[in-house]
Design a protein around this motif. Structure first.
Motif, mmCIF file in Angstrom:
data_model
loop_
_atom_site.group_PDB
_atom_site.id
_atom_site.type_symbol
_atom_site.label_atom_id
_atom_site.label_comp_id
_atom_site.label_asym_id
_atom_site.label_seq_id
_atom_site.Cartn_x
_atom_site.Cartn_y
_atom_site.Cartn_z
ATOM 1 N N THR A 54 0.831 -1.195 0.000
ATOM 2 C CA THR A 54 0.000 0.000 0.000
ATOM 3 C C THR A 54 0.870 1.252 0.000
ATOM 4 O O THR A 54 2.043 1.214 0.401
ATOM 5 N N ASN A 55 0.271 2.350 -0.413
ATOM 6 C CA ASN A 55 0.983 3.631 -0.341
ATOM 7 C C ASN A 55 1.373 3.963 1.092
ATOM 8 O O ASN A 55 2.414 4.582 1.328
ATOM 9 N N ARG A 56 0.550 3.563 2.047
ATOM 10 C CA ARG A 56 0.886 3.825 3.451
ATOM 11 C C ARG A 56 2.232 3.192 3.814
ATOM 12 O O ARG A 56 3.096 3.838 4.406
ATOM 13 N N GLU A 57 2.427 1.925 3.423
ATOM 14 C CA GLU A 57 3.693 1.249 3.713
ATOM 15 C C GLU A 57 4.870 1.978 3.068
ATOM 16 O O GLU A 57 5.925 2.151 3.679
ATOM 17 N N LEU A 58 4.683 2.385 1.817
ATOM 18 C CA LEU A 58 5.778 3.006 1.082
ATOM 19 C C LEU A 58 6.121 4.384 1.645
ATOM 20 O O LEU A 58 7.296 4.730 1.802
ATOM 21 N N VAL A 59 5.106 5.167 1.964
ATOM 22 C CA VAL A 59 5.351 6.504 2.508
ATOM 23 C C VAL A 59 5.983 6.400 3.894
ATOM 24 O O VAL A 59 6.895 7.171 4.239
ATOM 25 N N GLU A 60 5.532 5.471 4.699
ATOM 26 C CA GLU A 60 6.149 5.274 6.010
ATOM 27 C C GLU A 60 7.617 4.881 5.865
ATOM 28 O O GLU A 60 8.468 5.300 6.657
ATOM 29 N N ALA A 61 7.930 4.105 4.838
ATOM 30 C CA ALA A 61 9.318 3.732 4.596
ATOM 31 C C ALA A 61 10.147 4.939 4.173
ATOM 32 O O ALA A 61 11.301 5.085 4.574
ATOM 33 N N VAL A 62 9.565 5.826 3.378
ATOM 34 C CA VAL A 62 10.259 7.067 3.005
ATOM 35 C C VAL A 62 10.566 7.887 4.253
ATOM 36 O O VAL A 62 11.692 8.373 4.442
ATOM 37 N N GLN A 63 9.584 8.035 5.111
ATOM 38 C CA GLN A 63 9.786 8.825 6.334
ATOM 39 C C GLN A 63 10.836 8.193 7.243
ATOM 40 O O GLN A 63 11.589 8.903 7.909
ATOM 41 N N ALA A 64 10.906 6.867 7.262
ATOM 42 C CA ALA A 64 11.899 6.200 8.091
ATOM 43 C C ALA A 64 13.315 6.440 7.571
ATOM 44 O O ALA A 64 14.273 6.460 8.352
ATOM 45 N N ASN A 65 13.446 6.647 6.263
ATOM 46 C CA ASN A 65 14.760 6.831 5.660
ATOM 47 C C ASN A 65 15.169 8.298 5.549
ATOM 48 O O ASN A 65 16.359 8.590 5.448
ATOM 49 N N ILE A 66 14.194 9.193 5.541
ATOM 50 C CA ILE A 66 14.489 10.626 5.497
ATOM 51 C C ILE A 66 13.714 11.285 6.639
ATOM 52 O O ILE A 66 12.600 11.784 6.445
ATOM 53 N N PRO A 67 14.253 11.265 7.839
ATOM 54 C CA PRO A 67 13.523 11.790 8.998
ATOM 55 C C PRO A 67 13.194 13.275 8.842
ATOM 56 O O PRO A 67 13.910 14.031 8.173
ATOM 57 N N GLY A 68 12.091 13.683 9.477
ATOM 58 C CA GLY A 68 11.716 15.089 9.504
ATOM 59 C C GLY A 68 10.814 15.516 8.374
ATOM 60 O O GLY A 68 10.403 16.686 8.307
ATOM 61 N N LEU A 69 10.470 14.608 7.453
ATOM 62 C CA LEU A 69 9.584 14.965 6.346
ATOM 63 C C LEU A 69 8.149 15.108 6.842
ATOM 64 O O LEU A 69 7.669 14.332 7.666
ATOM 65 N N ASP A 70 7.465 16.103 6.322
ATOM 66 C CA ASP A 70 6.048 16.300 6.611
ATOM 67 C C ASP A 70 5.262 15.828 5.392
ATOM 68 O O ASP A 70 5.069 16.573 4.425
ATOM 69 N N LEU A 71 4.842 14.558 5.401
ATOM 70 C CA LEU A 71 4.176 13.952 4.254
ATOM 71 C C LEU A 71 2.724 13.644 4.608
ATOM 72 O O LEU A 71 2.430 13.157 5.696
ATOM 73 N N ASP A 72 1.849 13.931 3.671
ATOM 74 C CA ASP A 72 0.419 13.727 3.894
ATOM 75 C C ASP A 72 -0.068 12.475 3.166
ATOM 76 O O ASP A 72 0.418 12.127 2.081
#
Length: 306
Positions: free
Chosen positions: A240-258
């Protein structure tokens, strides 16, 4: 030696890499693209080839002792569907001519997950009869036609056709602004310093990272005995997009993603491919889950434009 046409494209390059890792000699062809990715440099023979040129295609057999062909070369449709079909059909027929002339052992060719469009069952497996359905893209229409054309062209030749129903593959070398997968343009926006547009959290479906796709195709090309001629190529799981976006946030901390709630088209389940047949016949299991794939892709894109 194994020939991979379209070997400078995303799936072709990763297939070539996996074949080399398995200990095989490989020659790859490219036409419009000539840049060799770093992970293939010095490891494969590279030929510039327009696959629609039959004489030049057949001439490869004078320079290399080719034992197997993986035909992944293809073009991007323009405004004229007949011109697109003519180009890719000519390339396919030339590859089949070469296979017959050289007496190769196995001919693997790219088909598509899109062949299953119209089937309500999830996951999609190779035993399903392909429906008569309206197809959204010319590429899918051509890939659906590739299968019977290949099988009948190789009938009674002793050459084994392998039809690769390739799933939703993404990763290094994909067009960074590709309309076919949300992750490359999503990561591109972040690397530019932009905030990417929000994705629907529960949208998703079939998921395969390019190195896994390439390794699956390499195994289907080289495994001594295959019991089938049609194989799904993917990870065997949805994402899911949720899994992928959470993975992005885990690799680039501090991102404000909706993330937008739910699915864009409402409640339901997105399709994905069953790979039981692939796993049983080759031993393939994916190396990359969504989190590992996103981490690898971000690392790659930090130093590479695509």
């Amino acid at each position: 030696m194994i020939l991979v046409t379209g070997g400078l494209g995303m799936i072709g390059a990763h297939t070539a890499r996996a074949l080399v890792d398995l200990g095989h000699e490989v020659v790859i062809t490219g036409h419009r693209r000539t840049d060799v990715p770093s992970f293939l440099a010095g490891k494969v023979a590279v030929e510039t080839l327009d696959v629609t040129d039959r004489d030049e295609f057949l001439a490869l057999g004078k320079r290399y002792a080719i034992t197997d062909i993986v035909h992944l070369a293809g073009s991007i449709p323009g405004d004229d569907p007949v011109a697109y079909f003519r180009t890719d059909l000519t390339g396919l027929l030339n590859a089949l001519d070469a296979a017959r002339a050289w007496g190769v052992r196995r001919f693997a060719v790219a088909s598509s997950i899109g062949n299953y469009i119209g089937r309500p069952e999830i996951p999609w497996h190779e035993g399903l009869a392909l429906p008569d359905a309206d197809l959204p893209l010319l590429i899918i229409a051509f890939k659906k036609a590739v299968e019977p054309l290949t099988v009948h062209s190789l009938q009674d030749t002793g050459i084994q056709p392998i039809l690769l129903r390739i799933g939703s593959t993404w990763g290094p070398l994909m067009d960074p602004e590709s309309p076919f997968n949300p992750m490359p343009p999503y990561v591109s926006a972040i690397l530019r310093g932009d905030k990417p547009p929000p994705l629907y959290a529960d949208d998703g479906g079939d998921f395969c990272y390019a190195p896994d796709s390439g390794r699956a195709i390499a195994l289907l090309t080289t495994t001594e005995t295959l019991r089938h001629r049609i194989y799904n190529v993917s990870s065997g799981r949805p994402a899911t997009n949720r899994e992928l976006v959470e993975a992005v946030q885990a690799n680039i901390p501090g991102l404000d993603l909706d993330l937008l709630p739910g699915r864009q088209s409402g409640p339901g389940e997105d399709p994905y491919l069953d790979i039981t047949r692939l796993t049983e016949d080759t031993g393939f299991t994916p190396d990359f889950d969504p989190a590992k794939a996103v981490a690898d892709y971000i690392s790659w894109r930090t130093d590479n434009a695509r």
